[in-house]
Design a protein around this motif. Sequence first.
Motif, mmCIF file in Angstrom:
data_model
loop_
_atom_site.group_PDB
_atom_site.id
_atom_site.type_symbol
_atom_site.label_atom_id
_atom_site.label_comp_id
_atom_site.label_asym_id
_atom_site.label_seq_id
_atom_site.Cartn_x
_atom_site.Cartn_y
_atom_site.Cartn_z
ATOM 1 N N GLY A 1 -108.816 -23.457 -36.966
ATOM 2 C CA GLY A 1 -109.406 -24.763 -36.826
ATOM 3 C C GLY A 1 -107.407 -26.193 -36.463
ATOM 4 N N GLU A 2 -106.673 -24.954 -36.797
ATOM 5 C CA GLU A 2 -105.357 -25.431 -36.208
ATOM 6 C C GLU A 2 -105.309 -25.898 -35.301
ATOM 7 O OE1 GLU A 2 -102.614 -23.419 -38.534
ATOM 8 O OE2 GLU A 2 -104.120 -23.002 -40.704
ATOM 9 N N SER A 3 -104.185 -27.304 -35.609
ATOM 10 C CA SER A 3 -103.539 -27.030 -33.487
ATOM 11 C C SER A 3 -102.602 -26.903 -33.303
ATOM 12 C CB SER A 3 -103.811 -28.565 -32.987
ATOM 13 O OG SER A 3 -103.061 -29.163 -31.872
ATOM 14 N N ILE A 4 -101.962 -26.130 -32.603
ATOM 15 C CA ILE A 4 -101.068 -25.009 -33.200
ATOM 16 C C ILE A 4 -100.318 -25.039 -31.581
ATOM 17 C CG2 ILE A 4 -99.434 -22.950 -33.434
ATOM 18 C CD1 ILE A 4 -101.563 -22.429 -35.742
ATOM 19 N N ASP A 5 -99.001 -25.409 -31.207
ATOM 20 C CA ASP A 5 -98.312 -25.674 -29.874
ATOM 21 C C ASP A 5 -97.243 -24.407 -29.881
ATOM 22 O OD1 ASP A 5 -96.369 -26.808 -31.786
ATOM 23 O OD2 ASP A 5 -96.662 -28.700 -29.969
ATOM 24 N N VAL A 6 -96.801 -23.841 -29.579
ATOM 25 C CA VAL A 6 -95.655 -22.886 -29.008
ATOM 26 C C VAL A 6 -94.820 -22.331 -27.302
ATOM 27 C CG1 VAL A 6 -95.964 -20.849 -30.899
ATOM 28 C CG2 VAL A 6 -96.883 -20.556 -28.414
ATOM 29 N N ASP A 7 -93.326 -22.610 -28.198
ATOM 30 C CA ASP A 7 -92.563 -22.752 -26.550
ATOM 31 C C ASP A 7 -92.578 -20.996 -26.257
ATOM 32 O OD1 ASP A 7 -92.615 -24.956 -26.006
ATOM 33 O OD2 ASP A 7 -91.545 -25.625 -27.603
ATOM 34 N N GLU A 8 -91.641 -20.895 -24.576
ATOM 35 C CA GLU A 8 -90.978 -19.482 -24.953
ATOM 36 C C GLU A 8 -92.587 -17.904 -24.710
ATOM 37 O OE1 GLU A 8 -87.193 -18.691 -26.189
ATOM 38 O OE2 GLU A 8 -86.144 -20.021 -26.014
ATOM 39 N N ILE A 9 -93.046 -18.306 -24.414
ATOM 40 C CA ILE A 9 -94.382 -17.647 -23.669
ATOM 41 C C ILE A 9 -94.294 -17.403 -22.411
ATOM 42 C CG2 ILE A 9 -97.048 -16.976 -23.810
ATOM 43 C CD1 ILE A 9 -95.446 -17.674 -26.482
ATOM 44 N N TYR A 10 -95.203 -16.247 -21.974
ATOM 45 C CA TYR A 10 -94.203 -15.930 -20.634
ATOM 46 C C TYR A 10 -95.469 -15.503 -19.870
ATOM 47 C CZ TYR A 10 -89.312 -16.081 -20.611
ATOM 48 O OH TYR A 10 -87.637 -16.588 -20.719
ATOM 49 N N ILE A 11 -96.412 -16.578 -18.545
ATOM 50 C CA ILE A 11 -97.556 -16.361 -17.824
ATOM 51 C C ILE A 11 -97.128 -15.096 -16.838
ATOM 52 C CG2 ILE A 11 -99.620 -17.263 -17.836
ATOM 53 C CD1 ILE A 11 -99.762 -16.655 -20.744
ATOM 54 N N TYR A 12 -98.012 -14.139 -16.746
ATOM 55 C CA TYR A 12 -98.281 -13.954 -15.711
ATOM 56 C C TYR A 12 -99.090 -14.519 -13.959
ATOM 57 C CZ TYR A 12 -96.170 -9.286 -17.147
ATOM 58 O OH TYR A 12 -95.230 -8.222 -17.140
ATOM 59 N N LYS A 13 -98.513 -14.919 -12.992
ATOM 60 C CA LYS A 13 -98.968 -15.579 -12.079
ATOM 61 C C LYS A 13 -99.797 -14.093 -11.344
ATOM 62 C CE LYS A 13 -96.556 -17.952 -9.974
ATOM 63 N NZ LYS A 13 -95.907 -19.121 -8.622
ATOM 64 N N LYS A 14 -100.718 -14.781 -10.118
ATOM 65 C CA LYS A 14 -101.228 -13.589 -9.449
ATOM 66 C C LYS A 14 -100.604 -12.684 -8.963
ATOM 67 C CE LYS A 14 -105.529 -13.153 -6.340
ATOM 68 N NZ LYS A 14 -106.653 -13.430 -6.318
ATOM 69 N N ASN A 15 -99.915 -12.632 -8.246
ATOM 70 C CA ASN A 15 -98.946 -11.891 -8.133
ATOM 71 C C ASN A 15 -97.820 -11.339 -8.049
ATOM 72 O OD1 ASN A 15 -96.765 -13.567 -8.312
ATOM 73 N ND2 ASN A 15 -96.145 -15.096 -6.649
ATOM 74 N N GLY A 16 -97.710 -11.390 -9.532
ATOM 75 C CA GLY A 16 -97.141 -9.837 -10.495
ATOM 76 C C GLY A 16 -95.914 -11.404 -11.022
ATOM 77 N N GLU A 17 -95.024 -12.091 -10.380
ATOM 78 C CA GLU A 17 -94.070 -12.855 -11.157
ATOM 79 C C GLU A 17 -94.824 -13.856 -12.455
ATOM 80 O OE1 GLU A 17 -93.222 -15.654 -8.748
ATOM 81 O OE2 GLU A 17 -92.554 -14.736 -6.858
ATOM 82 N N TYR A 18 -93.594 -14.484 -13.216
ATOM 83 C CA TYR A 18 -94.442 -14.765 -14.404
ATOM 84 C C TYR A 18 -93.284 -16.320 -14.722
ATOM 85 C CZ TYR A 18 -89.994 -12.151 -16.467
ATOM 86 O OH TYR A 18 -88.791 -11.392 -16.235
ATOM 87 N N LEU A 19 -93.878 -16.611 -15.679
ATOM 88 C CA LEU A 19 -93.280 -18.581 -15.477
ATOM 89 C C LEU A 19 -93.624 -18.674 -17.503
ATOM 90 C CD1 LEU A 19 -95.304 -20.553 -13.162
ATOM 91 C CD2 LEU A 19 -93.389 -19.687 -12.751
ATOM 92 N N GLN A 20 -92.427 -18.892 -17.365
ATOM 93 C CA GLN A 20 -92.017 -19.364 -18.855
ATOM 94 C C GLN A 20 -93.407 -20.938 -18.880
ATOM 95 O OE1 GLN A 20 -88.184 -19.632 -20.265
ATOM 96 N NE2 GLN A 20 -88.639 -21.261 -21.814
ATOM 97 N N VAL A 21 -93.201 -20.842 -20.421
ATOM 98 C CA VAL A 21 -94.513 -21.930 -20.363
ATOM 99 C C VAL A 21 -95.306 -22.217 -22.212
ATOM 100 C CG1 VAL A 21 -96.040 -21.086 -18.599
ATOM 101 C CG2 VAL A 21 -96.756 -20.461 -21.227
ATOM 102 N N HIS A 22 -95.151 -24.026 -22.298
ATOM 103 C CA HIS A 22 -95.489 -24.058 -23.390
ATOM 104 C C HIS A 22 -96.839 -23.957 -23.849
ATOM 105 C CE1 HIS A 22 -95.249 -27.390 -26.996
ATOM 106 N NE2 HIS A 22 -96.300 -27.731 -26.243
ATOM 107 N N LEU A 23 -97.320 -23.864 -25.034
ATOM 108 C CA LEU A 23 -98.504 -22.747 -24.915
ATOM 109 C C LEU A 23 -99.146 -23.917 -26.404
ATOM 110 C CD1 LEU A 23 -100.853 -21.468 -23.445
ATOM 111 C CD2 LEU A 23 -100.470 -20.068 -25.067
ATOM 112 N N LYS A 24 -100.471 -24.700 -26.196
ATOM 113 C CA LYS A 24 -100.764 -25.397 -27.089
ATOM 114 C C LYS A 24 -102.449 -24.900 -27.050
ATOM 115 C CE LYS A 24 -101.776 -30.473 -28.843
ATOM 116 N NZ LYS A 24 -100.393 -29.582 -30.481
ATOM 117 N N ALA A 25 -103.081 -24.917 -28.227
ATOM 118 C CA ALA A 25 -104.240 -24.002 -28.500
ATOM 119 C C ALA A 25 -104.986 -25.306 -29.583
ATOM 120 C CB ALA A 25 -104.025 -23.161 -29.966
#
Length: 564
Positions: A80-104
Amino acid sequence: MLEEKSLRDQLQDKYVSVINHNMDPIITINKEWQITYANPSVHTTYGYKAKELSGRSILNLVTDVSSNQFHELIRGGFLGESIDVDEIYIYKKNGEYLQVHLKAIPVSTEGEVTELHLIVRDTSIDQENNEKLLYLSYNDQLTGLWNRSAMKEHFVTDSLNANKNAERLFLIHLGLDRFKLINDSLGHTGADTILMMVADRLKLICPQMGRLYRKGGDEFVITLQNNCVAEIERLAQRILNDFSKPFYLNQQEYFISASIGISVFPVDACKFEELLKKSEQALSFVKDRGRSQYRFYQDEMNSIVADEVLMESHLRRAIEMDELRVYYQPQVDLKTGTISSFEALLRWSNRKFGFVSPAKFIPIAEESGLIHSIGDWVLNQVCKQLKEWQEKGYRPVRIAVNISPKQFRVETFAENMQEKIESYGIVPSSLEVEITENALTSVHETLTILNTLKEIGVMISVDDFGTGYSSLSYLKKYPIDIIKIDRSFIQDIGLDDKNKAIAKTIINLAYYLNMEVIAEGVETELQASILLAANCQKAQGFLYSKAIPVDELVDKYLLKHVIV
């Protein structure tokens, strides 16, 4: 009940609409960490369609599944906590990845968290922008060299290293000479191109262990940790030698000399700003004494600069404090010995500095812009004097007034001259405008001003003739009445055959062009006799008289010749 259901449906539609139209990718996962929904932005950013992600574990998209931050985000979200983090890396479909800010964002049903919305914001663009901002903070935008901020920051480390290694840190401060002429001639775009060429040339010269900076404008700095003064001198001389070679722009050669001032840590100063200031003082010292040289800072330079700053302050109030005077030096007809013209020369006697040489205060007036108000004051004094003599019936005389190149280039200069002549009611030909060759560089502008002055009836003379760059060409173009031979050709005229030949050539040239010639700085009978034999019309100098105040001029030269 139907109304409640309708309201819930409307809210659900709005809720889905908000998610679908959100610019950030939003991924929904269930308690098993499986993806149950992905909005259209997920496809736009990462290339996945919603059906390709449906049922997959969110861990398939995260590059580092063991990331503590990520696991805490998911676990906290389902608690039930609303949390966010930086410097998470998500894969793109083409195999590359992007650094993202993620919020739940927890999604609750009947008080229990059943799903999480993961808002995925791409921070790689922000990171790129931050890197650009960091680059611009420490690098010059035009040349790419380090800037003053970088120099200040590097100094902290460099000075510590110099102390640690018992070495000195040299600050070699380079300024381009008369770069304003390049700016005026080529415009900002052309001048910027030249500055980039200068930077490239300095990169080749700068030692591997040195650092090169653009301080700003036309000034550059090299810092070098060393203990060998001779090596620094060789570097400074190499820079000066390299600047004797031309720069090429649009197949045209441009020669730009440089001056260098050098300060030394910790000998001259231990703080950055003070060390930089002392290199600037050494640079100013060089520029004031001929340019195209290098000098190490010395303590007396500090007092010289301080005196100049204080002198400028006093000069600003010189008119108000009635400290300025116009003196007059007679110009003698070499054949008859008569005097019908004088040169007006400015004198300044200050309560702190005493009598100040024009060679000292005129450059300060030029640099500070005070030359405009001071020059205008001199013109008024001369016009006022001519009017007084005219009203008293004294014989007609001509007064030459030195005009600064900065004064001369003011668009309204000729109009201002006409206003003064009409206001005081003086004969226009009794006033002579004396300009140097440096004021004649812009052909169209100069010709317009000179033609207007001639239409008014003012006489025009060129001072320091022979010391400029285009003497012969402008004699043909411009309506000049008088040429003044520079004193440098007169001093050794009795000993130096070349100077004698130059003086004779100028006199003959003026004769055939129907111009009057006045020799400056005549101090001996031998000089006068050589000039007379060469048919020079007039001379002025200590042989005849120094510059004298107006009362003495009236007593000596005008009272004896009153028109009845």
